[in-house]
Enzyme design. Structure first.
Site, PDB file in Angstrom:
ATOM      1  N   GLY A 102       0.889  -1.146   0.062  1.00 46.73           N
ATOM      2  CA  GLY A 102       0.016   0.043  -0.101  1.00 46.73           C
ATOM      3  C   GLY A 102       1.008   1.089  -0.206  1.00 46.73           C
ATOM      4  O   GLY A 102       1.031   1.807  -0.976  1.00 46.73           O
TER       5      GLY A 102
ATOM      6  N   HIS B   3       0.612  -6.797 -11.598  1.00 48.36           N
ATOM      7  CA  HIS B   3       1.347  -6.405 -10.123  1.00 48.36           C
ATOM      8  C   HIS B   3       1.098  -7.610  -9.071  1.00 48.36           C
ATOM      9  O   HIS B   3       1.631  -7.825  -8.458  1.00 48.36           O
ATOM     10  CB  HIS B   3       0.440  -5.131  -9.652  1.00 48.36           C
ATOM     11  CG  HIS B   3       1.269  -4.587  -8.589  1.00 48.36           C
ATOM     12  ND1 HIS B   3       2.574  -4.000  -8.438  1.00 48.36           N
ATOM     13  CD2 HIS B   3       0.725  -4.427  -7.180  1.00 48.36           C
ATOM     14  CE1 HIS B   3       2.789  -3.390  -7.357  1.00 48.36           C
ATOM     15  NE2 HIS B   3       1.786  -3.735  -6.429  1.00 48.36           N
TER      16      HIS B   3
ATOM     17  N   ASP C 199       2.987  -4.855 -15.319  1.00 44.19           N
ATOM     18  CA  ASP C 199       2.527  -4.259 -14.400  1.00 44.19           C
ATOM     19  C   ASP C 199       2.956  -2.751 -14.680  1.00 44.19           C
ATOM     20  O   ASP C 199       4.328  -2.639 -15.019  1.00 44.19           O
ATOM     21  CB  ASP C 199       3.189  -4.759 -12.980  1.00 44.19           C
ATOM     22  CG  ASP C 199       3.154  -3.903 -11.822  1.00 44.19           C
ATOM     23  OD1 ASP C 199       2.235  -2.987 -11.882  1.00 44.19           O
ATOM     24  OD2 ASP C 199       4.018  -3.804 -11.024  1.00 44.19           O
TER      25      ASP C 199
ATOM     26  N   SER D 211       4.647  -5.396  -3.914  1.00 43.39           N
ATOM     27  CA  SER D 211       4.198  -4.103  -3.688  1.00 43.39           C
ATOM     28  C   SER D 211       5.132  -3.118  -2.792  1.00 43.39           C
ATOM     29  O   SER D 211       6.306  -3.425  -2.525  1.00 43.39           O
ATOM     30  CB  SER D 211       2.758  -3.755  -3.745  1.00 43.39           C
ATOM     31  OG  SER D 211       2.533  -2.668  -4.182  1.00 43.39           O
ATOM     32  N   TYR D 212       4.404  -2.492  -1.950  1.00 39.89           N
ATOM     33  CA  TYR D 212       4.996  -1.731  -0.822  1.00 39.89           C
ATOM     34  C   TYR D 212       5.607  -2.707   0.232  1.00 39.89           C
ATOM     35  O   TYR D 212       6.220  -2.268   0.983  1.00 39.89           O
ATOM     36  CB  TYR D 212       4.032  -0.610  -0.124  1.00 39.89           C
ATOM     37  CG  TYR D 212       5.045   0.143   0.632  1.00 39.89           C
ATOM     38  CD1 TYR D 212       5.626   1.372  -0.044  1.00 39.89           C
ATOM     39  CD2 TYR D 212       4.951   0.003   2.146  1.00 39.89           C
ATOM     40  CE1 TYR D 212       6.165   2.236   0.740  1.00 39.89           C
ATOM     41  CE2 TYR D 212       5.749   1.078   2.726  1.00 39.89           C
ATOM     42  CZ  TYR D 212       6.453   2.088   2.145  1.00 39.89           C
ATOM     43  OH  TYR D 212       7.119   3.095   2.809  1.00 39.89           O
TER      44      TYR D 212
END
Length: 477
Positions: free
Chosen positions: A88, A436, A384, A184-185
């Site tokens: 996020g 992603h 992505d 991701s994060y």
């Protein structure tokens, strides 16, 4: 006098033994209380146990993290423990990792019915999903300011505290082979938590959390290289104009992904308009038409994702929003009404918008953990446009690792699953056609990748003369 002392010691020892027994019974009963018997909308049986609940990470402030744990479908006692993290920052690992990627239970379009994921990763390991930090999913704090003061450092420390307490509740996993995986994060979360574990183990001499390695997918690694790779990717695919490409590099090249300038935000808005209504998390699959009017930032505001199941559904995220807001679902997952958020969401804007400390790079942590001997794999879906394969390759190049194998294809069912290269201390893998969320669009390939990672075996590659051809080319030049 000596006799009285011995008698006192006996009483003290007995009391300690009784106390220890009571504590063990309390811990075991808590585990049993966390056991999930059946979920609403589950019209099928499963052969594995699963548990959900809360672990308090700060008694004084009342911070508690929500988890959902799935035992391996077969021979759980011999399988490793794997922690899955989404990013996020502010997005739920239950919403994405469990409900539409690697978890056993996925949600149908009615938002009320579950179906069994045939490519669930608990076929190969015991999988633990964690919603971190507080403010994400069902995770909460009794101190409201906590939701506006999250950051990289506290997330790592709270996650470490969570794990240390979790294995007390599940003592059979003390010393069990342990890995961390996510996307991701979580490209920040995973190496930062791994570093915290390695340092804790070294300082304490305790190997309760027996970390063997980690794997990161389409993860943020270094702000400069991530942005450079992102701008190059969307420009090379023809998504943005030459002028916008130049302005992105000029205005955003050295900006933080989380705390960017107004000038950078403005040119990103222009880029979004040029890109149009595509799912930037999966650029070659249909977007959710219901969200066509919503302008998205390249990273900070998460567009609706896509899912491949029996019938393709690009609006899958809304199904999680329906399901996890159902009171009967929250009851089944042991979320008391008083602790349930007024509106459960897949990602928290409050957490995202008030994120405090954010490392500009985690490449230094990679060097530290490579030296510590951890197994480290980095994978990238090549469709992505949020943290693209180009960004990941720039970051890996910046590590200056020695190649151990030639770059080449890996295969699954006779088809190219992607490309891979092994370095001293790190394996890099791409997954062809994945966005992603790699396990969402390429679930079979993702499961094969995961099995290879935890077993420490190379992906299937053909016998070739790539290495010899490269050597001949270098010598000729």
């Amino acid at each position: 006098m000596a006799k009285t002392t011995r008698g006192s010691c006996f009483v003290v020892v007995a009391l300690l033994a009784i106390t220890h027994l009571c504590i063990c019974e309390a811990l075991l009963s808590q585990k049993e209380q966390d056991k999930v018997t059946k979920l609403p909308g589950q019209n099928f049986n499963v052969d594995f146990a699963h548990y959900s609940g809360f672990v308090t990470t700060n008694e004084k402030l009342g911070r508690a993290l929500f988890y959902w744990f799935f035992e391996a479908a077969d021979d759980a006692a011999s399988k490793p423990l794997v922690l899955w993290l989404n990013g996020g920052p502010g997005c739920s690992s239950v919403a994405f990792g469990e409900a539409e990627e690697i978890g056993p239970f996925h949600i149908k379009s009615d938002g009320k019915t579950l179906y069994l994921n045939q490519y669930s990763w608990n076929q190969a390991a015991n999988i633990l999903f964690l919603d971190a930090p507080v403010g994400v999913g069902y995770s909460y704090s009794n101190t409201s300011s906590d939701l506006r003061s999250n950051g990289d450092k506290r997330t790592a420390q709270d996650s470490l505290k969570f794990l240390l307490k979790w294995v007390e509740r599940y003592p059979e996993y003390k010393g069990r082979e342990f890995y961390i995986v996510g996307e991701s994060y979580a490209g920040h979360y995973i190496p930062q938590l791994s570093q915290a574990i390695v340092r804790h183990n070294k300082a304490s001499g305790d190997n309760t959390i027996n970390l063997k390695g980690y794997m990161v997918g389409n993860g943020l690694m270094d702000d400069f290289h991530d942005r450079l790779g992102l701008f190059q990717y969307i420009w090379s695919l023809g998504f943005i104009s030459d002028q916008t490409y130049s302005l992105l590099k000029l205005q955003c090249g050295f900006e933080s992904f989380i705390h960017s300038s107004k000038a950078c935000d403005k040119i990103q808005e222009i880029a979004d308009k040029e890109i149009g209504n595509i799912d930037q998390y999966s650029v070659f699959t249909p977007a959710c038409i219901a969200n066509a009017s919503q302008t998205k930032m390249l990273l900070k505001k998460r567009p609706r994702t896509s899912r491949v199941s029996e019938q393709y559904d690009p609006c899958t995220e809304k199904h999680s929003k329906v399901y996890f807001n159902l009171p009967e679902v929250q009851e089944a997952l042991h979320v008391p009404p008083g602790l349930a958020p007024s509106k459960w969401d897949t990602c928290s804007d409050v957490v995202n918008e008030h994120w405090k400390d954010c490392s500009s790079s985690v490449l230094n942590i990679y060097h530290e953990l490579i030296a510590a001997g951890l197994r480290i794999w980095v994978f990238s879906g090549d469709a992505d446009a949020v943290v693209p394969v180009t960004a990941t390759r720039y970051s890996i190049d910046a590590l200056n690792l020695r190649p151990l194998s030639p770059y080449g294809p890996w295969y699954i069912d006779g088809q190219v699953g992607g490309w891979t290269q092994q370095y001293a201390g790190l394996n890099f893998v791409t997954v062809r056609g994945a966005g992603h969320e790699v396990p969402l669009h390429r679930p079979k390939e993702a499961l094969a990748l995961f099995k290879a990672f935890i077993s420490g075996t190379p992906l299937s590659t053909p016998e070739s003369n790539i290495s010899k051809d490269m050597s001949d080319l270098v010598s000729d030049s």
